[in-house]
Design a protein around this motif. Structure first.
Motif, PDB file in Angstrom:
ATOM      1  N   VAL A  98      18.132  48.036  -2.633  1.00 46.27           N
ATOM      2  CA  VAL A  98      18.381  46.686  -2.132  1.00 46.27           C
ATOM      3  C   VAL A  98      17.817  45.644  -3.097  1.00 46.27           C
ATOM      4  CG1 VAL A  98      17.961  45.077  -0.234  1.00 46.27           C
ATOM      5  CG2 VAL A  98      18.310  47.503   0.247  1.00 46.27           C
ATOM      6  N   GLN A  99      18.663  44.736  -3.525  1.00 39.16           N
ATOM      7  CA  GLN A  99      18.227  43.651  -4.405  1.00 39.16           C
ATOM      8  C   GLN A  99      17.549  42.581  -3.554  1.00 39.16           C
ATOM      9  OE1 GLN A  99      20.917  42.240  -7.556  1.00 39.16           O
ATOM     10  NE2 GLN A  99      20.621  40.197  -6.715  1.00 39.16           N
ATOM     11  N   LEU A 100      16.250  42.349  -3.820  1.00 36.39           N
ATOM     12  CA  LEU A 100      15.501  41.341  -3.072  1.00 36.39           C
ATOM     13  C   LEU A 100      15.616  39.961  -3.700  1.00 36.39           C
ATOM     14  CD1 LEU A 100      12.181  43.266  -2.326  1.00 36.39           C
ATOM     15  CD2 LEU A 100      14.132  42.912  -0.809  1.00 36.39           C
ATOM     16  N   TYR A 101      15.689  39.946  -5.042  1.00 33.81           N
ATOM     17  CA  TYR A 101      15.737  38.658  -5.735  1.00 33.81           C
ATOM     18  C   TYR A 101      16.338  38.838  -7.118  1.00 33.81           C
ATOM     19  CZ  TYR A 101      14.313  34.410  -8.124  1.00 33.81           C
ATOM     20  OH  TYR A 101      14.315  33.254  -8.852  1.00 33.81           O
ATOM     21  N   LYS A 102      17.166  37.882  -7.499  1.00 37.34           N
ATOM     22  CA  LYS A 102      17.655  37.795  -8.863  1.00 37.34           C
ATOM     23  C   LYS A 102      17.732  36.317  -9.190  1.00 37.34           C
ATOM     24  CE  LYS A 102      21.335  39.046 -12.020  1.00 37.34           C
ATOM     25  NZ  LYS A 102      22.606  39.743 -12.214  1.00 37.34           N
ATOM     26  N   GLY A 103      17.028  35.898 -10.249  1.00 42.75           N
ATOM     27  CA  GLY A 103      17.058  34.489 -10.584  1.00 42.75           C
ATOM     28  C   GLY A 103      16.281  34.157 -11.839  1.00 42.75           C
ATOM     29  N   LYS A 104      16.303  32.876 -12.145  1.00 37.41           N
ATOM     30  CA  LYS A 104      15.639  32.338 -13.323  1.00 37.41           C
ATOM     31  C   LYS A 104      14.499  31.444 -12.844  1.00 37.41           C
ATOM     32  CE  LYS A 104      18.270  31.080 -16.667  1.00 37.41           C
ATOM     33  NZ  LYS A 104      19.197  30.425 -17.598  1.00 37.41           N
ATOM     34  N   LEU A 105      13.317  31.660 -13.411  1.00 33.55           N
ATOM     35  CA  LEU A 105      12.145  30.881 -13.044  1.00 33.55           C
ATOM     36  C   LEU A 105      11.606  30.152 -14.263  1.00 33.55           C
ATOM     37  CD1 LEU A 105      10.467  33.643 -10.889  1.00 33.55           C
ATOM     38  CD2 LEU A 105      11.729  31.675 -10.039  1.00 33.55           C
ATOM     39  N   ASP A 106      11.053  28.981 -14.044  1.00 33.38           N
ATOM     40  CA  ASP A 106      10.469  28.167 -15.111  1.00 33.38           C
ATOM     41  C   ASP A 106       9.143  28.777 -15.545  1.00 33.38           C
ATOM     42  OD1 ASP A 106       8.675  26.094 -16.260  1.00 33.38           O
ATOM     43  OD2 ASP A 106      10.382  24.772 -15.920  1.00 33.38           O
ATOM     44  N   PHE A 107       9.108  29.280 -16.745  1.00 33.16           N
ATOM     45  CA  PHE A 107       7.942  29.966 -17.298  1.00 33.16           C
ATOM     46  C   PHE A 107       6.695  29.088 -17.248  1.00 33.16           C
ATOM     47  CE2 PHE A 107       5.220  31.123 -20.861  1.00 33.16           C
ATOM     48  CZ  PHE A 107       5.181  32.500 -20.806  1.00 33.16           C
ATOM     49  N   CYS A 108       6.790  27.885 -17.791  1.00 40.42           N
ATOM     50  CA  CYS A 108       5.629  26.995 -17.876  1.00 40.42           C
ATOM     51  C   CYS A 108       5.154  26.538 -16.497  1.00 40.42           C
ATOM     52  CB  CYS A 108       5.939  25.805 -18.783  1.00 40.42           C
ATOM     53  SG  CYS A 108       6.179  26.289 -20.503  1.00 40.42           S
ATOM     54  N   LYS A 109       6.081  26.263 -15.595  1.00 39.64           N
ATOM     55  CA  LYS A 109       5.715  25.858 -14.241  1.00 39.64           C
ATOM     56  C   LYS A 109       4.975  26.988 -13.532  1.00 39.64           C
ATOM     57  CE  LYS A 109       7.757  24.319  -9.902  1.00 39.64           C
ATOM     58  NZ  LYS A 109       9.008  24.043  -9.195  1.00 39.64           N
ATOM     59  N   GLU A 110       5.457  28.210 -13.693  1.00 42.26           N
ATOM     60  CA  GLU A 110       4.823  29.355 -13.041  1.00 42.26           C
ATOM     61  C   GLU A 110       3.422  29.614 -13.582  1.00 42.26           C
ATOM     62  OE1 GLU A 110       5.876  31.044 -10.398  1.00 42.26           O
ATOM     63  OE2 GLU A 110       7.686  29.813 -10.306  1.00 42.26           O
ATOM     64  N   ILE A 111       3.226  29.528 -14.897  1.00 43.00           N
ATOM     65  CA  ILE A 111       1.877  29.785 -15.421  1.00 43.00           C
ATOM     66  C   ILE A 111       0.918  28.660 -15.045  1.00 43.00           C
ATOM     67  CG2 ILE A 111       2.647  31.287 -17.289  1.00 43.00           C
ATOM     68  CD1 ILE A 111       2.008  28.950 -19.220  1.00 43.00           C
ATOM     69  N   GLU A 112       1.450  27.446 -14.909  1.00 44.44           N
ATOM     70  CA  GLU A 112       0.589  26.341 -14.496  1.00 44.44           C
ATOM     71  C   GLU A 112       0.167  26.508 -13.039  1.00 44.44           C
ATOM     72  OE1 GLU A 112       0.611  21.484 -14.177  1.00 44.44           O
ATOM     73  OE2 GLU A 112       1.959  22.460 -15.586  1.00 44.44           O
ATOM     74  N   GLN A 113       1.119  26.867 -12.168  1.00 50.32           N
ATOM     75  CA  GLN A 113       0.806  27.038 -10.749  1.00 50.32           C
ATOM     76  C   GLN A 113      -0.062  28.265 -10.484  1.00 50.32           C
ATOM     77  OE1 GLN A 113       4.585  27.145  -8.742  1.00 50.32           O
ATOM     78  NE2 GLN A 113       4.794  24.933  -8.741  1.00 50.32           N
ATOM     79  N   ASN A 114       0.221  29.365 -11.169  1.00 47.97           N
ATOM     80  CA  ASN A 114      -0.465  30.618 -10.882  1.00 47.97           C
ATOM     81  C   ASN A 114      -1.711  30.861 -11.718  1.00 47.97           C
ATOM     82  OD1 ASN A 114       1.360  31.703  -8.843  1.00 47.97           O
ATOM     83  ND2 ASN A 114       2.842  31.751 -10.503  1.00 47.97           N
ATOM     84  N   PHE A 115      -1.793  30.266 -12.902  1.00 47.09           N
ATOM     85  CA  PHE A 115      -2.886  30.590 -13.806  1.00 47.09           C
ATOM     86  C   PHE A 115      -3.580  29.375 -14.406  1.00 47.09           C
ATOM     87  CE2 PHE A 115       0.197  34.012 -13.836  1.00 47.09           C
ATOM     88  CZ  PHE A 115      -0.588  35.020 -13.337  1.00 47.09           C
ATOM     89  N   LYS A 116      -3.198  28.188 -13.967  1.00 47.73           N
ATOM     90  CA  LYS A 116      -3.822  26.948 -14.447  1.00 47.73           C
ATOM     91  C   LYS A 116      -3.733  26.802 -15.966  1.00 47.73           C
ATOM     92  CE  LYS A 116      -5.110  26.241 -10.217  1.00 47.73           C
ATOM     93  NZ  LYS A 116      -3.962  26.300  -9.362  1.00 47.73           N
TER      94      LYS A 116
END
Length: 168
Positions: A98-116
């Protein structure tokens, strides 16, 4: 929805911990010239020599991860060029077939939100050592994750594939 975000966070944790600069090294440390640390069987580096990130190693403890426990991730790699705003990650997450997710995420936004962290991420050698709580609510089953990170110009940064089974 909680499951989706938990799996995505584990994918980003793995990918971005490699890039997170806890210790900017001016030259390769001794472990690069001695036998390399054991590599995890959960995460496979599918990158090529043409990719921007050369991953030296990724280790997990415990390996495989256990629901409701702390997961220690150690990784090291070399960025051959600086990573700028506009970079992105293509992600595919499956639970069994079962495919739960397929998509494109903003690399810089994700590292800023998750890793400061903030883009640009500088060229050079990076190593990490971090602990993460694995939620006990993750449903049992076999999970596979494919993640490929790209610059804004479409040049591949890295490729990672992960596969694990969460047991009762």
């Amino acid at each position: 929805m909680f499951l989706f975000f938990t799996i995505i966070n584990l994918v980003f944790l793995t990918l971005f911990l490699i890039l997170r600069s806890l210790d900017q090294l001016p030259s390769p440390p001794p472990f690069f010239t001695s036998p390399s640390p054991p590599k995890t069987n959960i995460i496979k580096d599918c990158s090529t020599t043409d990719d921007i990130l050369a991953i030296e190693y990724i280790t997990l403890n415990p390996d495989p991860p256990i629901r409701g426990h702390v997961l220690n991730i150690k990784a090291a790699g070399n960025l051959n060029e600086t990573i700028d705003q506009g970079s992105y990650v293509d992600v595919l997450v499956r639970l069994g077939l079962v495919q739960l997710y397929k998509g494109k995420l903003d690399f810089c936004k994700e590292i800023e939100q998750n890793f400061k962290l903030k883009c640009p991420l500088k060229k050079g050698m990076h190593k990490v050592d971090s602990d993460v709580n694995v939620p006990k609510e993750i449903p049992m089953g076999k999970y596979t994750v494919d993640a490929q990170a790209y610059t804004k110009n479409g040049r591949r940064i890295a490729c990672l594939k992960a596969e694990t089974v969460f047991k009762p």
